[in-house]
Structure formats: C-alpha cells, structure tokens
Write a protein that holds these residues in place. Structure first.
Motif, PDB file in Angstrom:
ATOM      1  N   LYS A 259       0.704  -1.475   0.244  1.00 14.66           N
ATOM      2  CA  LYS A 259       0.189  -0.347  -0.692  1.00 14.66           C
ATOM      3  C   LYS A 259       1.187   1.201  -0.050  1.00 14.66           C
ATOM      4  N   ARG A 260       2.020   1.324   0.787  1.00 12.69           N
ATOM      5  CA  ARG A 260       3.330   2.503   0.674  1.00 12.69           C
ATOM      6  C   ARG A 260       3.583   2.957  -0.729  1.00 12.69           C
ATOM      7  N   VAL A 261       3.936   1.972  -1.223  1.00 11.38           N
ATOM      8  CA  VAL A 261       4.601   2.196  -2.085  1.00 11.38           C
ATOM      9  C   VAL A 261       3.983   2.174  -3.817  1.00 11.38           C
ATOM     10  N   ILE A 262       2.551   1.996  -3.450  1.00  8.04           N
ATOM     11  CA  ILE A 262       1.468   2.057  -4.240  1.00  8.04           C
ATOM     12  C   ILE A 262       1.245   3.620  -4.092  1.00  8.04           C
ATOM     13  N   LYS A 263       1.355   4.120  -2.999  1.00  6.98           N
ATOM     14  CA  LYS A 263       0.666   5.319  -2.970  1.00  6.98           C
ATOM     15  C   LYS A 263       1.851   6.329  -2.970  1.00  6.98           C
ATOM     16  N   VAL A 264       2.928   6.525  -2.817  1.00  4.37           N
ATOM     17  CA  VAL A 264       4.204   6.250  -3.244  1.00  4.37           C
ATOM     18  C   VAL A 264       4.330   6.729  -4.850  1.00  4.37           C
ATOM     19  N   LYS A 265       3.734   5.874  -5.421  1.00  9.35           N
ATOM     20  CA  LYS A 265       4.167   5.953  -6.750  1.00  9.35           C
ATOM     21  C   LYS A 265       3.442   6.142  -8.005  1.00  9.35           C
ATOM     22  N   ASN A 266       1.890   5.923  -7.318  1.00 13.22           N
ATOM     23  CA  ASN A 266       1.064   6.203  -7.855  1.00 13.22           C
ATOM     24  C   ASN A 266      -0.559   6.977  -6.792  1.00 13.22           C
ATOM     25  N   SER A 267      -0.596   7.749  -6.348  1.00 13.67           N
ATOM     26  CA  SER A 267      -1.558   8.530  -5.637  1.00 13.67           C
ATOM     27  C   SER A 267      -2.440   8.306  -6.004  1.00 13.67           C
ATOM     28  N   LYS A 268      -3.086   7.924  -7.403  1.00 13.62           N
ATOM     29  CA  LYS A 268      -4.517   7.606  -7.188  1.00 13.62           C
ATOM     30  C   LYS A 268      -5.330   6.682  -7.894  1.00 13.62           C
ATOM     31  N   LEU A 269      -4.375   5.752  -6.711  1.00 14.36           N
ATOM     32  CA  LEU A 269      -4.683   4.202  -7.051  1.00 14.36           C
ATOM     33  C   LEU A 269      -4.864   3.778  -5.670  1.00 14.36           C
ATOM     34  N   GLU A 270      -6.096   2.939  -5.236  1.00 12.37           N
ATOM     35  CA  GLU A 270      -6.675   2.500  -4.356  1.00 12.37           C
ATOM     36  C   GLU A 270      -5.931   0.941  -4.286  1.00 12.37           C
ATOM     37  N   VAL A 271      -5.534   0.792  -2.905  1.00 11.10           N
ATOM     38  CA  VAL A 271      -5.084  -0.877  -3.060  1.00 11.10           C
ATOM     39  C   VAL A 271      -6.397  -1.360  -1.694  1.00 11.10           C
ATOM     40  N   VAL A 272      -6.909  -2.257  -2.046  1.00  7.81           N
ATOM     41  CA  VAL A 272      -7.517  -3.274  -1.696  1.00  7.81           C
ATOM     42  C   VAL A 272      -7.179  -4.564  -1.569  1.00  7.81           C
ATOM     43  N   ALA A 273      -6.768  -4.429  -0.007  1.00  2.00           N
ATOM     44  CA  ALA A 273      -6.695  -6.264   0.381  1.00  2.00           C
ATOM     45  C   ALA A 273      -7.198  -7.116   1.062  1.00  2.00           C
ATOM     46  N   ALA A 274      -7.164  -8.668   0.493  1.00  2.00           N
ATOM     47  CA  ALA A 274      -7.360 -10.099   0.985  1.00  2.00           C
ATOM     48  C   ALA A 274      -6.698 -10.078   1.523  1.00  2.00           C
ATOM     49  N   LEU A 275      -7.553 -10.968   2.664  1.00  2.00           N
ATOM     50  CA  LEU A 275      -6.543 -12.259   3.006  1.00  2.00           C
ATOM     51  C   LEU A 275      -6.707 -13.385   2.746  1.00  2.00           C
ATOM     52  N   ASN A 276      -7.480 -13.837   2.376  1.00  2.00           N
ATOM     53  CA  ASN A 276      -7.579 -15.464   1.912  1.00  2.00           C
ATOM     54  C   ASN A 276      -9.029 -14.799   0.078  1.00  2.00           C
ATOM     55  N   VAL A 277      -9.221 -16.364  -0.116  1.00  2.00           N
ATOM     56  CA  VAL A 277      -9.895 -16.186  -1.162  1.00  2.00           C
ATOM     57  C   VAL A 277     -11.248 -16.094  -0.821  1.00  2.00           C
ATOM     58  N   GLU A 278     -12.188 -16.207   0.131  1.00  2.00           N
ATOM     59  CA  GLU A 278     -13.172 -15.440   0.450  1.00  2.00           C
ATOM     60  C   GLU A 278     -12.839 -13.966  -0.053  1.00  2.00           C
ATOM     61  N   ASP A 279     -12.327 -13.639   0.967  1.00  2.00           N
ATOM     62  CA  ASP A 279     -12.376 -11.775   0.806  1.00  2.00           C
ATOM     63  C   ASP A 279     -11.811 -11.239  -0.546  1.00  2.00           C
TER      64      ASP A 279
ATOM     65  N   CYS B   3       2.165 -15.477  -4.468  1.00  2.00           N
ATOM     66  CA  CYS B   3       2.100 -17.138  -4.628  1.00  2.00           C
ATOM     67  C   CYS B   3       2.401 -17.994  -3.319  1.00  2.00           C
ATOM     68  N   ASP B   4       2.286 -17.318  -2.407  1.00  2.00           N
ATOM     69  CA  ASP B   4       2.887 -18.121  -0.789  1.00  2.00           C
ATOM     70  C   ASP B   4       2.036 -18.431  -1.124  1.00  2.00           C
ATOM     71  N   LEU B   5       0.528 -17.989  -0.988  1.00  2.00           N
ATOM     72  CA  LEU B   5      -0.220 -18.020  -0.289  1.00  2.00           C
ATOM     73  C   LEU B   5      -0.127 -19.968   0.262  1.00  2.00           C
ATOM     74  N   LYS B   6      -0.646 -19.748   2.150  1.00  2.00           N
ATOM     75  CA  LYS B   6      -0.627 -21.371   2.112  1.00  2.00           C
ATOM     76  C   LYS B   6      -1.935 -21.665   3.038  1.00  2.00           C
ATOM     77  N   GLU B   7      -2.804 -21.142   2.377  1.00  2.00           N
ATOM     78  CA  GLU B   7      -3.634 -21.465   2.672  1.00  2.00           C
ATOM     79  C   GLU B   7      -5.225 -21.850   1.502  1.00  2.00           C
ATOM     80  N   SER B   8      -4.505 -21.355   0.372  1.00  2.12           N
ATOM     81  CA  SER B   8      -5.086 -21.423  -0.926  1.00  2.12           C
ATOM     82  C   SER B   8      -4.060 -21.457  -1.795  1.00  2.12           C
ATOM     83  N   ASP B   9      -4.871 -22.150  -3.101  1.00  2.00           N
ATOM     84  CA  ASP B   9      -4.033 -22.632  -4.228  1.00  2.00           C
ATOM     85  C   ASP B   9      -3.999 -21.163  -5.156  1.00  2.00           C
ATOM     86  N   PRO B  10      -3.028 -20.446  -5.189  1.00  2.00           N
ATOM     87  CA  PRO B  10      -3.245 -18.930  -5.732  1.00  2.00           C
ATOM     88  C   PRO B  10      -3.208 -18.875  -7.111  1.00  2.00           C
TER      89      PRO B  10
END
Length: 127
Positions: A17-37, A55-62
C-alpha cells in the motif's frame, strides 16, 4: 482506480500500500487475506486496474484463485508475487499467459529496487 492485493501477510499488504501510494497516489489498494475476501472484493469493490497475487499463499491455491478472478472479472493484468521458484511451481502457463501485461514481482519486497520495479510495471498496467 483500484488494485486488489491478495496476501495472507498483513505486513506485506501495508508495505505494498505504501509503495503504490508513493508511486501513484490515484490508485487505491484493496487488500484480501484469503480467497473469500478476494472474491467478495472482486464482486463489490471493483473494477480493478490490476491484481497482485501472493503466490506463497498457505491456505489457498493461488493458481485456482487467479483463474477464478479472471473468470469472474475478465482478463486483468496480474502481478505474481513470490520467489521465482514459487511462482514457477504454483502458477500455470495458462494463468500466466492470460493477459499480455502479466508480470512477476520477486520477493523480498524489502529490497532496495522493489518500489522502482513495482512502479514501472504498475505504470504499464494502468496506461
């Protein structure tokens, strides 16, 4: 414009989120912790300019998650985040080639050139 980032590690979500905000303040990051999210956000918070898939998700198949997202939202650029070995082992050619602007983002995210690399790939995806 929005970006959907799927990672089970909250610290990685905050860093991206911090990297994207610095590089392009017009982008909003929506974060998901799992497949359902991820699928819930895809249904209610889109449209998304691109996805970042850990790609290193433990609980899901990426790979299955990526294919589900493409089926649900249509082809979107996807950045596959992980080590080269993890990405090759867990992401199919079908998914990797689903969109011309798909890219890899190599971990660790804390490396000096990560923000620069992310910025260049992000600029191409939102152009």
């Amino acid at each position: 414009m929005k970006v959907l980032f799927i990672s089970e590690i909250p610290e990685e979500q905050e860093l991206l989120k911090r990297v994207i905000k610095v590089k392009n303040s017009k982008l909003e990051v929506v974060a998901a912790l799992n497949v359902e999210d991820a699928l819930a956000h895809a249904a209610s918070n889109g449209p998304f300019a691109f996805f970042v898939l850990d790609c290193d998700l433990k609980e899901s198949d990426p790979n299955a998650l990526g294919l589900n997202l493409m089926e649900f939202t249509g082809a979107k650029p996807t950045f596959f985040l992980g080590t080269e070995q993890i990405i090759k082992a867990r992401i199919s050619e079908e998914l990797y080639n689903f969109h011309d602007l798909n890219e890899t983002l190599l971990k660790p995210m804390e490396r000096d050139d990560f923000a620069q690399e992310m910025g260049m790939k992000m600029d191409a995806a939102v152009a």
